[in-house]
Design an enzyme around this catalytic site. Structure first.
Site, PDB file in Angstrom:
ATOM      1  N   ARG A 129      -3.533  17.433 -75.325  1.00 46.09           N
ATOM      2  CA  ARG A 129      -4.761  17.336 -74.539  1.00 46.09           C
ATOM      3  C   ARG A 129      -4.455  17.322 -73.063  1.00 46.09           C
ATOM      4  NH1 ARG A 129      -8.659  13.270 -77.942  1.00 46.09           N
ATOM      5  NH2 ARG A 129      -8.270  14.323 -79.923  1.00 46.09           N
ATOM      6  N   GLN A 137      -1.467  12.854 -84.511  1.00 44.36           N
ATOM      7  CA  GLN A 137      -2.607  12.367 -85.301  1.00 44.36           C
ATOM      8  C   GLN A 137      -2.278  12.527 -86.786  1.00 44.36           C
ATOM      9  OE1 GLN A 137      -6.186  14.502 -84.114  1.00 44.36           O
ATOM     10  NE2 GLN A 137      -6.630  12.960 -82.563  1.00 44.36           N
ATOM     11  N   ALA A 175     -13.846  12.348 -93.750  1.00 38.78           N
ATOM     12  CA  ALA A 175     -12.680  12.825 -93.006  1.00 38.78           C
ATOM     13  C   ALA A 175     -12.382  11.818 -91.905  1.00 38.78           C
ATOM     14  CB  ALA A 175     -12.957  14.195 -92.403  1.00 38.78           C
ATOM     15  N   TRP A 218     -12.554  17.272 -75.791  1.00 43.11           N
ATOM     16  CA  TRP A 218     -11.156  17.669 -76.016  1.00 43.11           C
ATOM     17  C   TRP A 218     -10.701  18.603 -74.905  1.00 43.11           C
ATOM     18  CZ3 TRP A 218     -14.723  17.403 -80.052  1.00 43.11           C
ATOM     19  CH2 TRP A 218     -14.468  16.394 -80.994  1.00 43.11           C
ATOM     20  N   HIS A 224      -6.649  18.488 -81.798  1.00 46.02           N
ATOM     21  CA  HIS A 224      -6.703  17.474 -82.858  1.00 46.02           C
ATOM     22  C   HIS A 224      -6.224  18.124 -84.158  1.00 46.02           C
ATOM     23  CE1 HIS A 224     -11.298  18.576 -83.369  1.00 46.02           C
ATOM     24  NE2 HIS A 224     -10.552  19.624 -83.209  1.00 46.02           N
ATOM     25  N   VAL A 244     -19.123  15.586 -88.225  1.00 47.99           N
ATOM     26  CA  VAL A 244     -19.442  14.562 -89.234  1.00 47.99           C
ATOM     27  C   VAL A 244     -20.872  14.065 -89.064  1.00 47.99           C
ATOM     28  CG1 VAL A 244     -17.136  13.659 -89.739  1.00 47.99           C
ATOM     29  CG2 VAL A 244     -18.350  12.845 -87.725  1.00 47.99           C
TER      30      VAL A 244
HETATM   31  C1  YSA Z   1     -13.256  12.526 -86.403  1.00 49.16           C
HETATM   32  C2  YSA Z   1     -14.047  12.823 -87.514  1.00 49.16           C
HETATM   33  C3  YSA Z   1     -13.451  13.498 -88.555  1.00 49.16           C
HETATM   34  O1  YSA Z   1     -14.223  13.890 -89.599  1.00 49.16           O
HETATM   35  C4  YSA Z   1     -12.106  13.810 -88.562  1.00 49.16           C
HETATM   36  C5  YSA Z   1     -11.336  13.496 -87.455  1.00 49.16           C
HETATM   37  C6  YSA Z   1     -11.907  12.859 -86.392  1.00 49.16           C
HETATM   38  C7  YSA Z   1     -11.090  12.570 -85.209  1.00 49.16           C
HETATM   39  C8  YSA Z   1     -11.254  13.656 -84.141  1.00 49.16           C
HETATM   40  N1  YSA Z   1     -10.674  14.907 -84.550  1.00 49.16           N
HETATM   41  C9  YSA Z   1     -10.568  13.192 -82.878  1.00 49.16           C
HETATM   42  O2  YSA Z   1      -9.597  13.804 -82.434  1.00 49.16           O
HETATM   43  N2  YSA Z   1     -11.075  12.088 -82.362  1.00 49.16           N
HETATM   44  S1  YSA Z   1     -10.483  11.331 -81.088  1.00 49.16           S
HETATM   45  O3  YSA Z   1     -10.467  12.222 -79.948  1.00 49.16           O
HETATM   46  O4  YSA Z   1     -11.215  10.113 -80.896  1.00 49.16           O
HETATM   47  O5  YSA Z   1      -8.982  11.008 -81.438  1.00 49.16           O
HETATM   48  C10 YSA Z   1      -8.677  10.307 -82.625  1.00 49.16           C
HETATM   49  C11 YSA Z   1      -7.644   9.250 -82.340  1.00 49.16           C
HETATM   50  O6  YSA Z   1      -6.523   9.831 -81.708  1.00 49.16           O
HETATM   51  C12 YSA Z   1      -8.116   8.190 -81.372  1.00 49.16           C
HETATM   52  O7  YSA Z   1      -8.861   7.214 -82.037  1.00 49.16           O
HETATM   53  C13 YSA Z   1      -6.823   7.662 -80.842  1.00 49.16           C
HETATM   54  O8  YSA Z   1      -6.231   6.754 -81.746  1.00 49.16           O
HETATM   55  C14 YSA Z   1      -5.988   8.885 -80.775  1.00 49.16           C
HETATM   56  N3  YSA Z   1      -5.998   9.498 -79.434  1.00 49.16           N
HETATM   57  C15 YSA Z   1      -6.991  10.192 -78.854  1.00 49.16           C
HETATM   58  N4  YSA Z   1      -6.651  10.608 -77.627  1.00 49.16           N
HETATM   59  C16 YSA Z   1      -5.397  10.155 -77.418  1.00 49.16           C
HETATM   60  C17 YSA Z   1      -4.989   9.436 -78.567  1.00 49.16           C
HETATM   61  N5  YSA Z   1      -3.780   8.871 -78.654  1.00 49.16           N
HETATM   62  C18 YSA Z   1      -2.971   9.020 -77.613  1.00 49.16           C
HETATM   63  N6  YSA Z   1      -3.261   9.686 -76.476  1.00 49.16           N
HETATM   64  C19 YSA Z   1      -4.451  10.284 -76.342  1.00 49.16           C
HETATM   65  N7  YSA Z   1      -4.731  10.969 -75.244  1.00 49.16           N
END
Ligand code: YSA
Length: 346
Positions: A215, A229, A314, A153, A189, A272
């Site tokens: 981000r 999100q 989650a 992140w 997030h 997780v």
């Molecule tokens: C994982 C486990 C948990 O118990 C709860 C939540 C999570 C998700 C975690 N917090 C997270 O942020 N994961 S992630 O970085 O993979 O982002 C989740 C989703 O946000 C991605 O699958 C995507 O759909 C979206 N995302 C991520 N980066 C992005 C984005 N959408 C647009 N632009 C970006 N830069």
């Protein structure tokens, strides 16, 4: 009475013949003027009249005043319309042109759809601050300082003095976070709301947390530096991965219809165990839609829960990506382009 009759004829005829507002106002002064108005004079003379005459002239004079005022107002309105027509070339009697009415941005619409589906499955909707502390964004989620997972992140950190210049809304949120003592960042997030919520509530519960995240990363067709999100958290005694799968299948089918193709894939997030991700098939490819998993015992501990008593799942889904699939939008950057040709399509 004879004078009155004559005055009535004269005044009404003059009003009828009047051709412009200026002349009309002169007539108003001539007949109804406070000092020297012809009808005003008659009304004033009532006091000196013998009773019998007064009884006749009084009501007739008052009726004439009302009639004359009405005639003057009506004519005035007519003349105003005409003068606009001729002087400004504006005909206010013509049908108007339609005024464009705004509408909710596509992302807001999709967020609403997501909320409604989860609400129908008994989830509560809560929100949280966009300016967040290191503790909730990372530490409480089992990502201590210097943990390599922090690199997942890329973070916008706020300097102390920047905290004072950020917009009013954030500032209010920041105040709530006791800015002086803690380092703030723009939340990367929506997961920080997991521990924030658990600290104040007892299970069982199921919530979603829609919100904006930030981000510091390069943009491309599926990545933005700020995006939305929807976090989900369900905690109880026996909540398990099968419950998660059921809720997800139900959610995606309600949002996209029965034909939607999902893929559950193992993944890693420090908060997780086990962790997984969901992809959706779109245009012949798999697009990553969310991260998820069973809540890590350390996260329960951070919220002062006993991990031996509880289980939970989650997830965090990307709202733009959902909207892209549903409305066939090829590039995430269109959402934030401010281009009305794009916005008006939805
Ligand atoms: C994982 C486990 C948990 O118990 C709860 C939540 C999570 C998700 C975690 N917090 C997270 O942020 N994961 S992630 O970085 O993979 O982002 C989740 C989703 O946000 C991605 O699958 C995507 O759909 C979206 N995302 C991520 N980066 C992005 C984005 N959408 C647009 N632009 C970006 N830069």
């Amino acid at each position: 009475m004879a004078n009155l009759e004559q005055l009535k004829k004269q005044a009404l005829e003059a009003v009828k013949q009047s051709k412009d507002i200026k002349n009309l106002e002169e007539l108003r002064v001539r007949f109804l003027g406070r000092e020297k108005g012809e009808l005003t004079k008659i009304l004033r003379s009532l006091g000196a009249m013998p009773l019998e005459e007064k009884k006749k002239v009084g009501p007739a004079a008052n009726a004439l005043r009302a009639e004359l005022e009405q005639a003057l107002d009506k004519k005035s309105a007519e003349l105003r319309v005409n003068s606009l027509k001729f002087e400004v070339g504006l005909d206010i009697t013509m049908p108007g042109t339609k005024v464009g009415v705004g509408h909710l941005h596509l992302l807001t619409q999709v967020e609403k759809q997501v909320r409604e589906i989860f609400k129908a499955m008994n989830f509560s909707v809560i929100t949280g601050p966009e300016a967040e502390t290191e503790k909730y964004n990372f530490d409480a989620l089992n990502i201590p300082k210097d943990h390599p997972a922090r690199d997942m992140w890329d973070t916008f950190w706020l300097r102390q003095n920047e905290q004072l210049t950020i917009n009013k809304k954030l500032l209010t949120e920041s105040k709530k976070l006791k800015v002086k003592s803690e380092k703030l960042l723009m939340r990367t997030h929506t997961s920080p709301m997991q521990v924030r919520f658990m600290e104040k509530h007892k299970p069982p519960f199921q919530i979603i947390v829609p919100g904006r995240v930030f981000r510091f990363e390069a943009t491309d067709a599926s990545h933005e530096i700020n995006f939305y999100q929807v976090e989900g958290l369900m905690v109880g005694r026996d909540v398990n991965l099968a419950n998660f799968k059921f809720v997800m299948n139900e959610f995606f089918q309600r949002l996209f219809g029965k034909g939607i193709k999902l893929r559950y894939r193992p993944s890693y997030f420090p908060f997780v165990e086990p962790g997984l991700e969901i992809d959706i098939e779109w245009k012949g490819k798999w697009l990553e839609i969310m991260g998820a998993g069973m809540v890590h015992p350390r996260v329960f501990e951070a919220a002062h829960y006993n991990p031996r008593d509880l289980q939970g799942f989650a997830f965090g889904l990307g709202l733009e990506r959902i909207a892209m699939i549903k409305y066939n939008i090829p590039d995430i950057r269109l959402f934030y382009s401010g281009d009305l040709r794009f916005i008006k399509q939805f």
